[in-house]
Enzyme design. Structure first.
Site, PDB file in Angstrom:
ATOM      1  N   LYS A  51       0.937  -1.090   0.064  1.00 49.43           N
ATOM      2  CA  LYS A  51       0.000   0.092   0.080  1.00 49.43           C
ATOM      3  C   LYS A  51       0.877   1.286   0.030  1.00 49.43           C
ATOM      4  CE  LYS A  51      -3.739  -2.469   2.125  1.00 49.43           C
ATOM      5  NZ  LYS A  51      -4.272  -2.813   3.356  1.00 49.43           N
ATOM      6  N   GLN A  95      -5.281  -1.812   9.634  1.00 47.13           N
ATOM      7  CA  GLN A  95      -4.923  -3.119   9.006  1.00 47.13           C
ATOM      8  C   GLN A  95      -5.646  -4.174   9.924  1.00 47.13           C
ATOM      9  OE1 GLN A  95      -3.318  -3.581   5.907  1.00 47.13           O
ATOM     10  NE2 GLN A  95      -3.910  -5.627   6.318  1.00 47.13           N
ATOM     11  N   ASP A 118     -11.277   2.188   3.375  1.00 50.78           N
ATOM     12  CA  ASP A 118     -11.538   0.957   3.190  1.00 50.78           C
ATOM     13  C   ASP A 118     -13.073   0.494   2.830  1.00 50.78           C
ATOM     14  OD1 ASP A 118      -9.433  -0.809   3.092  1.00 50.78           O
ATOM     15  OD2 ASP A 118      -9.432  -0.912   5.405  1.00 50.78           O
TER      16      ASP A 118
END
Ligand code: NAD
Length: 278
Positions: A51, A95, A118
Site C-alpha cells: 500500500k 490493518q 476501506d
C-alpha cells in the site's frame, strides 16, 4: 470450448494509477493516507508495504503508525480520534486482523466515515446496502471495475458469490445486486455448491481454498472472478483451477495479476473520494 478473455487486473490497475497520479498532482494540500498496524503480523506488514509503495507511485503522502500488540482499546480509540480531527489526514486505514483483545467492529466504526478508505464503516456499508453513493470496499469495487472495463454485462445476469465475509463476499453481493444482477450467495454451509455454480453467468469466488472451483462446476461461457489468494510454497494461486476452468470460461481473472492489483488501485481511488468529501 470457447476462446476466453483474460481479465488483466495488473494492466488496468496501472492505467488507473496513472490517471489517479494526474488527479493527485492537481491537489493542494497533498492527500494523506494513514495506515495503523497493531502488532507485527508478517502478512499484514507485507500488505502495508505494498500500500505504501502504491501511495509513493501516485504521489500520495502515506504514514504508517506501528502500535504495540499490547495497546488497549481506549488508547487505540484515542489515536484514531486524533487522526479524525487532523485536517491534514484524508484517509485512515486500520490493518486487519487486530489482536483478539481489541473489538474490531468498535475500532473500525471509530474511524470517521469520511476518512474510511476501506469502506468498512457501518454507515458506509449501510449506504451500500441501500444502493446509495458511498465508499465501497476496495476488493469488490476492483472486481466491478474490471467487469466494466471488459464490457461484461451484469444487468439481469445470475451472479454467484462464494464467500460472505464482511470485507469481500457481502459487499460484493450488494454491489452486484445494485447493478441489477440476480445474486446467489454461497458459503461454508452451502450444500452442493456445484448446483449453484453451474447456474452462474458470473462466479466471484472469495474463499481461500485452492481448486475449490473446478471445470465440472462451471457453465460453458461463464465469467470467472477469482479473489482467492493462497500461498503454496513460493507459488500464489487462487481458488479456481485456472488451467482447466479457463477453456470453459468466456472471461477469467489470473492469480496473481487479477483482482489483487485492482484492490490497491481502488484503495487509492477511495482516498481521492475521501479527499473530495472533506
Ligand atoms: P474469510 O476467511 O473472512 O471468508 C471466507 C469465506 O469463505 C467465508 O464466508 C466462508 O463461509 C466461505 N467458505 C469457506 N469454505 C467454503 C467452502 N468450502 N465452500 C464455500 N464457501 C466457503 O476470507 P476473506 O477475507 O473474505 O478472503 C477470502 C479470500 O480472498 C482469501 O483467500 C483472501 O486471501 C482473499 N482476498 C483477496 C483480496 C485481493 O485483493 N485479491 C482481498 C481480500 C481477500
Amino acid at each position: 470450448m470457447v476462446d476466453y478473455m483474460l481479465l488483466d487486473g495488473k494492466m488496468l490497475s496501472n492505467k488507473i494509477k496513472n490517471e489517479l497520479k494526474a488527479e493527485f498532482a492537481k491537489l493542494d494540500p497533498k492527500p494523506k493516507l494513514v495506515v495503523i498496524l497493531v502488532g507485527d503480523d508478517p502478512a499484514s506488514k507485507l500488505y502495508i508495504q505494498s500500500k505504501q509503495k502504491a501511495c509513493e507511485e501516485v504521489g500520495v503522502i502515506s504514514e504508517t503508525i506501528l502500535l504495540d500488540s499490547t495497546i488497549t482499546e481506549e488508547q487505540l480509540v484515542l489515536e484514531i480520534e486524533r487522526l479524525n480531527n487532523d485536517p491534514t489526514v484524508h484517509g485512515i486505514l486500520v490493518q486487519l486482523p487486530l489482536p483478539k483483545h481489541l473489538n474490531e467492529t468498535l475500532i473500525i466504526n471509530t474511524i470517521s466515515d469520511k476518512k474510511d478508505v476501506d469502506g468498512f464503516h457501518i454507515y458506509n456499508k449501510g449506504r451500500l446496502i441501500n444502493n446509495l453513493e458511498t465508499i465501497v470496499p476496495a476488493t469488490p469495487l476492483g472486481v466491478l471495475t474490471l467487469l466494466k472495463e471488459y464490457n461484461i454485462e451484469i444487468k439481469g445476469k445470475h451472479a454467484v458469490v462464494i464467500g460472505c465475509s464482511n470485507i469481500v463476499g457481502r459487499p460484493m453481493a450488494a454491489l452486484l445486486l445494485n447493478h441489477d444482477a440476480t445474486v446467489t450467495i454461497c458459503h461454508r454451509y452451502t450444500e452442493n455448491l456445484k448446483q449453484y455454480t453451474l447456474m452462474a453467468d458470473i462466479i466471484v469466488c472469495a474463499v481461500g481454498k485452492p481448486n475449490l472451483i473446478t471445470a465440472d462446476m462451471v457453465k460453458e461461457g461463464a465469467v470467472i472472478i477469482d479473489v482467492g489468494i493462497n500461498r503454496l510454497g513460493k507459488k500464489v494461486v487462487g481458488d479456481v483451477d485456472f488451467e482447466n476452468v479457463k477453456d470453459k470460461a468466456s472471461a477469467i481473472t489470473p492469480v496473481p495479476g487479477g483482482v489483487g492489483p485492482m484492490t490497491i488501485a481502488m484503495l487509492l481511488s477511495n482516498l481521492l473520494k475521501c479527499y473530495q468529501n472533506q
